[in-house]
Design a protein around this motif. Structure first.
Motif, PDB file in Angstrom:
ATOM      1  N   VAL B   8       0.828  -1.216  -0.042  1.00  0.00           N
ATOM      2  CA  VAL B   8      -0.045   0.025  -0.133  1.00  0.00           C
ATOM      3  C   VAL B   8       0.969   1.143  -0.157  1.00  0.00           C
ATOM      4  N   ASP B   9       1.068   1.982  -1.114  1.00  0.00           N
ATOM      5  CA  ASP B   9       1.922   2.944  -1.328  1.00  0.00           C
ATOM      6  C   ASP B   9       1.513   4.174  -0.431  1.00  0.00           C
ATOM      7  N   TYR B  10       0.256   4.400  -0.162  1.00  0.00           N
ATOM      8  CA  TYR B  10      -0.122   5.694   0.570  1.00  0.00           C
ATOM      9  C   TYR B  10      -1.505   5.268   1.340  1.00  0.00           C
ATOM     10  N   LEU B  11      -1.230   4.736   2.641  1.00  0.00           N
ATOM     11  CA  LEU B  11      -2.483   4.612   3.340  1.00  0.00           C
ATOM     12  C   LEU B  11      -3.162   5.532   3.518  1.00  0.00           C
ATOM     13  N   ALA B  12      -4.503   5.696   3.153  1.00  0.00           N
ATOM     14  CA  ALA B  12      -5.558   6.620   3.177  1.00  0.00           C
ATOM     15  C   ALA B  12      -5.942   6.553   4.678  1.00  0.00           C
ATOM     16  N   ARG B  13      -6.981   7.887   4.709  1.00  0.00           N
ATOM     17  CA  ARG B  13      -7.709   8.117   6.169  1.00  0.00           C
ATOM     18  C   ARG B  13      -6.543   7.874   7.271  1.00  0.00           C
ATOM     19  N   VAL B  14      -5.441   8.257   7.064  1.00  0.00           N
ATOM     20  CA  VAL B  14      -4.532   8.124   8.431  1.00  0.00           C
ATOM     21  C   VAL B  14      -4.034   9.719   8.273  1.00  0.00           C
ATOM     22  N   GLU B  15      -3.373  10.265   9.284  1.00  0.00           N
ATOM     23  CA  GLU B  15      -2.552  11.610   9.275  1.00  0.00           C
ATOM     24  C   GLU B  15      -1.139  11.382   8.825  1.00  0.00           C
ATOM     25  N   GLY B  16      -0.749  11.873   7.884  1.00  0.00           N
ATOM     26  CA  GLY B  16       0.477  11.719   7.616  1.00  0.00           C
ATOM     27  C   GLY B  16       0.727  10.797   6.416  1.00  0.00           C
ATOM     28  N   GLU B  17       2.152  10.512   5.929  1.00  0.00           N
ATOM     29  CA  GLU B  17       2.502   9.703   4.560  1.00  0.00           C
ATOM     30  C   GLU B  17       3.468   8.348   5.239  1.00  0.00           C
ATOM     31  N   GLY B  18       2.924   7.211   4.890  1.00  0.00           N
ATOM     32  CA  GLY B  18       3.730   6.020   5.263  1.00  0.00           C
ATOM     33  C   GLY B  18       3.133   5.055   4.249  1.00  0.00           C
ATOM     34  N   GLY B  19       3.616   3.604   4.394  1.00  0.00           N
ATOM     35  CA  GLY B  19       3.084   2.629   3.767  1.00  0.00           C
ATOM     36  C   GLY B  19       3.190   1.340   4.550  1.00  0.00           C
ATOM     37  N   ILE B  20       2.776   0.312   3.617  1.00  0.00           N
ATOM     38  CA  ILE B  20       2.831  -1.171   4.492  1.00  0.00           C
ATOM     39  C   ILE B  20       3.471  -1.971   3.342  1.00  0.00           C
ATOM     40  N   HIS B  21       4.165  -2.706   3.684  1.00  0.00           N
ATOM     41  CA  HIS B  21       4.602  -3.752   2.714  1.00  0.00           C
ATOM     42  C   HIS B  21       4.657  -5.400   3.608  1.00  0.00           C
ATOM     43  N   VAL B  22       4.064  -6.288   2.923  1.00  0.00           N
ATOM     44  CA  VAL B  22       3.724  -7.591   3.372  1.00  0.00           C
ATOM     45  C   VAL B  22       4.517  -8.452   2.442  1.00  0.00           C
ATOM     46  N   THR B  23       5.185  -9.503   3.105  1.00  0.00           N
ATOM     47  CA  THR B  23       5.772 -10.758   2.010  1.00  0.00           C
ATOM     48  C   THR B  23       5.287 -11.803   2.471  1.00  0.00           C
ATOM     49  N   PHE B  24       5.081 -12.620   1.615  1.00  0.00           N
ATOM     50  CA  PHE B  24       4.517 -13.868   1.626  1.00  0.00           C
ATOM     51  C   PHE B  24       5.576 -14.936   0.895  1.00  0.00           C
ATOM     52  N   THR B  25       6.045 -15.931   1.848  1.00  0.00           N
ATOM     53  CA  THR B  25       6.716 -16.893   0.932  1.00  0.00           C
ATOM     54  C   THR B  25       5.904 -18.373   1.269  1.00  0.00           C
ATOM     55  N   GLY B  26       5.305 -18.690   0.024  1.00  0.00           N
ATOM     56  CA  GLY B  26       4.032 -19.737   0.113  1.00  0.00           C
ATOM     57  C   GLY B  26       2.909 -19.159   0.918  1.00  0.00           C
ATOM     58  N   ASP B  27       2.583 -19.901   2.208  1.00  0.00           N
ATOM     59  CA  ASP B  27       1.551 -19.196   2.981  1.00  0.00           C
ATOM     60  C   ASP B  27       1.865 -18.601   4.022  1.00  0.00           C
ATOM     61  N   GLU B 405      -5.365  -2.410   5.900  1.00  0.00           N
ATOM     62  CA  GLU B 405      -5.398  -0.852   6.081  1.00  0.00           C
ATOM     63  C   GLU B 405      -6.443  -0.744   7.287  1.00  0.00           C
ATOM     64  N   GLN B 406      -7.459  -1.419   7.208  1.00  0.00           N
ATOM     65  CA  GLN B 406      -8.103  -1.505   8.424  1.00  0.00           C
ATOM     66  C   GLN B 406      -7.226  -1.720   9.691  1.00  0.00           C
ATOM     67  N   THR B 407      -6.537  -2.624   9.578  1.00  0.00           N
ATOM     68  CA  THR B 407      -5.774  -3.142  10.817  1.00  0.00           C
ATOM     69  C   THR B 407      -4.890  -1.751  11.282  1.00  0.00           C
ATOM     70  N   VAL B 408      -4.424  -1.012  10.643  1.00  0.00           N
ATOM     71  CA  VAL B 408      -3.618   0.121  10.895  1.00  0.00           C
ATOM     72  C   VAL B 408      -4.453   1.138  11.372  1.00  0.00           C
ATOM     73  N   ARG B 409      -5.599   1.307  10.701  1.00  0.00           N
ATOM     74  CA  ARG B 409      -6.422   2.335  11.171  1.00  0.00           C
ATOM     75  C   ARG B 409      -6.945   2.010  12.551  1.00  0.00           C
ATOM     76  N   ASN B 410      -7.178   0.813  13.041  1.00  0.00           N
ATOM     77  CA  ASN B 410      -7.665   0.511  14.318  1.00  0.00           C
ATOM     78  C   ASN B 410      -6.869   1.241  15.277  1.00  0.00           C
ATOM     79  N   TYR B 411      -5.564   1.714  14.945  1.00  0.00           N
ATOM     80  CA  TYR B 411      -4.914   2.654  15.992  1.00  0.00           C
ATOM     81  C   TYR B 411      -4.844   4.194  15.648  1.00  0.00           C
ATOM     82  N   ASP B 412      -5.560   4.521  14.689  1.00  0.00           N
ATOM     83  CA  ASP B 412      -5.910   6.036  14.368  1.00  0.00           C
ATOM     84  C   ASP B 412      -4.286   6.679  14.477  1.00  0.00           C
TER      85      ASP B 412
END
Lengths: 166, 429
Positions: B8-27, B405-412
């Motif tokens: 997620v390059d720019y997570l919306a509905r949070v204050e400021g600029e940041g991103g999330i990067h999640v990597t899977f190997t298989g499951d 994204e919802q998980t991050v927004r849990n923390y406002d």
């Protein structure tokens, strides 16, 4: 002259809002214009909005005509001035206005339209900024743009006030 | 083995600029990064060489969402350094000001930033077209909170009436009485919000968190108290740095906080509610119980309900303070410069905010340290993301992205405070 608005409360004929943060260089376009207009238009409500875009909706519900002044990042030459009247104009996507929580004047206008909570007439003056780094003061080209906006808003306010007294 | 990554390059509905990067190997989730790429803002360095009296106004500029929190932590820290204390009506007025900020901030987050995740809209604008009543509630509640901040702080955002020792000017009883009508309406609206959020589709996701918050035996802590946790921590704010450390991670411009010897910990509404449930007003307690909340919630997706309970409490508490208010004889107590060190924690809407200042004999700031709530929650957010992504490994990239994204927004999160934030990348290999 005041009139009765949508919600039955008294409305102001004109509200001018300078949007932005004077501590982020050219993001201070709105507050700088508001400062100048405060002196030029002593009988008009001129306010600075340096916080959340959503608060614009709260502020403008009791005004008949609202003039917003904000910084934009559209890629134009610094100091370039654009004027929009909403409706019928919409704010072009490339005309990015500053925001917090991803919610700035463009989003406030869209939300106001969805809720039928726009002032009867909304005029946006946007001035292209050059830098938004921490610090106070506008660059020279942007200052020139603000001076232009101030002159245009003074003219526009005179027409609004004249119509309101008719 | 196949890989997958979600960004997620720019997570919306949070204050400021940041991103999330999640990597899977298989499951298997092999990497999660909450990256904050907004440049650091050097406020701590900026404070050096300034007078102690300037700290409340300078730090208030760190954030347009929670300026009161910055003012409160700074004035309490300065007062400790200068050996003064603020009591009686002035203390009550500070608490009232904080109620205003909690209302403003929680109303914005509950209805406009977090609710779209639960009712299936990309943002509040799209949601408003079908459910205008949700957004209208936000605006009404926020307006009442704004009015408190404007009345006590001199203006709605970045208040200018707070000073070390109290206020520049205090309101009369009549001034505060004008706020009552909107607060009474707001309280009803917040009660409805608790009921409404309790019926949202809340994902099942419970974790055994270490909750950290201020605790005060006599009130739901905002400005003062011990720093406590559900794992036995009980310290004074002056001991904060003995127990909590900050570390740099290469992918973020914000520092990560840990509880020394324990690891990640959680601050904010869920922590406050778990540690201070007994100090809520009877109305807020009853509403929480009716909403199906026990005295502790370990589900961060339920934070939208807990935030609504806190919003209700803030309305209730504001009305109580206004009813009991006695105009103080002086708007502030004298604050004379002297050399010293002062620390304070207060409860910003999104969690505990720590300030420490060292002053020289002239009262000039020699050094400053600020630990905002979003820095403290970063590690917990990453832990949640890792577990949420593992639970949702079979979901489509689109579904997984929305849930992350919802998980991050849990923390406002307020990335302006931690530095500014957000974008999600999922990588599957």
């Amino acid at each position: 002259m005041n009139a009765v608005g949508k919600q039955g409360a008294l409305t102001r004929p004109l509200l001018i809002l300078g949007v932005g943060n004077q501590f982020r260089s050219d993001d201070g376009i709105g507050p700088a214009a508001a400062d100048a207009l405060h002196e030029r238009l002593p009988t008009v409500a001129v306010e600075v909005c340096d916080g959340q875009g959503v608060d614009l909706l709260v502020r403008w519900t009791l005004a008949d005509t609202v003039i917003l002044i904000d910084a934009m990042r559209s890629g134009a030459e610094p100091g370039t001035v654009r004027r929009f009247v909403v409706p019928p104009d919409t704010i072009p996507v490339e005309c990015r206005l500053a925001s917090t929580h991803g919610f700035g004047p463009a989003e406030a206008i869209a939300l106001g339209a969805a809720l039928d909570q726009l002032p009867r007439r909304l005029i946006l003056y946007a001035v292209e900024g050059a830098t938004y780094a921490e610090g106070m003061g506008l660059c020279t080209e942007v200052e020139r743009g603000v001076k232009t906006v101030v002159e245009w808003v003074v003219q526009e306010a005179a027409v609004v006030q004249e119509n309101a007294t008719d | 083995m196949s890989s997958r990554s979600i960004h997620v390059d720019y997570l919306a509905r949070v204050e400021g600029e940041g991103g999330i990067h999640v990597t899977f190997t298989g499951d298997q989730v092999t990497d999660v990064q909450l990256s904050i790429f907004e440049p650091p803002r050097f406020f701590e360095a900026f404070l050096r060489g300034r007078a102690f009296s300037e700290a409340p106004d300078i730090t208030a500029r760190i954030c347009g969402i929670c300026p009161v929190a910055y003012q409160m932590s700074s004035v309490h820290a300065m007062e400790q350094a200068l050996g003064i204390s603020v009591t009686g009506p002035l203390r009550a007025l500070r608490r009232l000001l904080y109620c205003g900020e909690w209302i403003e901030s929680h109303a914005l987050h509950v209805f406009m930033l977090h609710a779209p995740d639960f009712v299936g809209y990309p943002d509040a604008i799209a949601m408003a077209k079908d459910h205008p009543e949700i957004v209208e509630r936000a605006l009404k509640a926020k307006k009442a909170g704004n009015a408190i901040v404007a009345r006590l702080g001199g203006r709605e955002i970045h208040p200018i009436n707070v000073r070390v020792g109290g206020f520049y000017k205090v309101p009369t009883r009549r001034d505060l009485a004008t706020l009552q009508e909107d607060l009474l309406r707001g309280r009803e609206l917040a009660l409805d919000a608790v009921r409404w959020t309790a019926n949202l589709p809340i994902p099942q996701f419970e974790q055994d968190y270490e909750f950290v918050a201020l605790h005060h035996d006599d009130e739901y802590a905002m400005n003062e108290g011990h720093v406590v946790s559900n794992w036995g921590l009980n310290i004074l704010p002056t001991e904060y740095e003995d127990h909590f450390a900050e570390e740099h991670v290469p992918y973020s411009t914000a520092l990560h906080s840990t509880h020394r010897g324990h690891g990640a910990y959680l601050v904010g509404p869920l922590a406050r509610y778990a540690l201070n449930h007994a100090q809520l007003s009877p109305l807020a307690k009853e509403a929480a119980r009716d909403a199906g909340l026990g005295p502790v919630s370990r589900n961060p997706f339920q934070s939208i309900v807990v935030r609504s309970v806190e919003m209700l409490y803030a309305f209730d508490e504001a009305l109580r303070i206004i009813a009991d208010y006695v105009e103080p004889e002086q708007p502030h107590v004298a604050a004379e410069p002297r050399a010293g060190v002062g620390c304070a924690c207060t409860e910003a809407p999104r969690g505990m905010l720590y300030h420490r200042y060292r002053l020289d004999e002239a009262g000039t700031i020699v050094d400053a340290k600020i630990v905002p709530p979003t820095s403290q929650n970063q590690k917990i957010i990453e832990d949640d993301l890792r577990r949420v992504a593992a639970q949702s490994a079979n979901s489509s990239d689109e579904e997984l992205t929305l849930r992350c994204e919802q998980t991050v927004r849990n923390y406002d999160p307020c990335i302006s405070c931690s530095t500014h934030f957000l974008k999600l990348t999922v990588e599957r290999t």
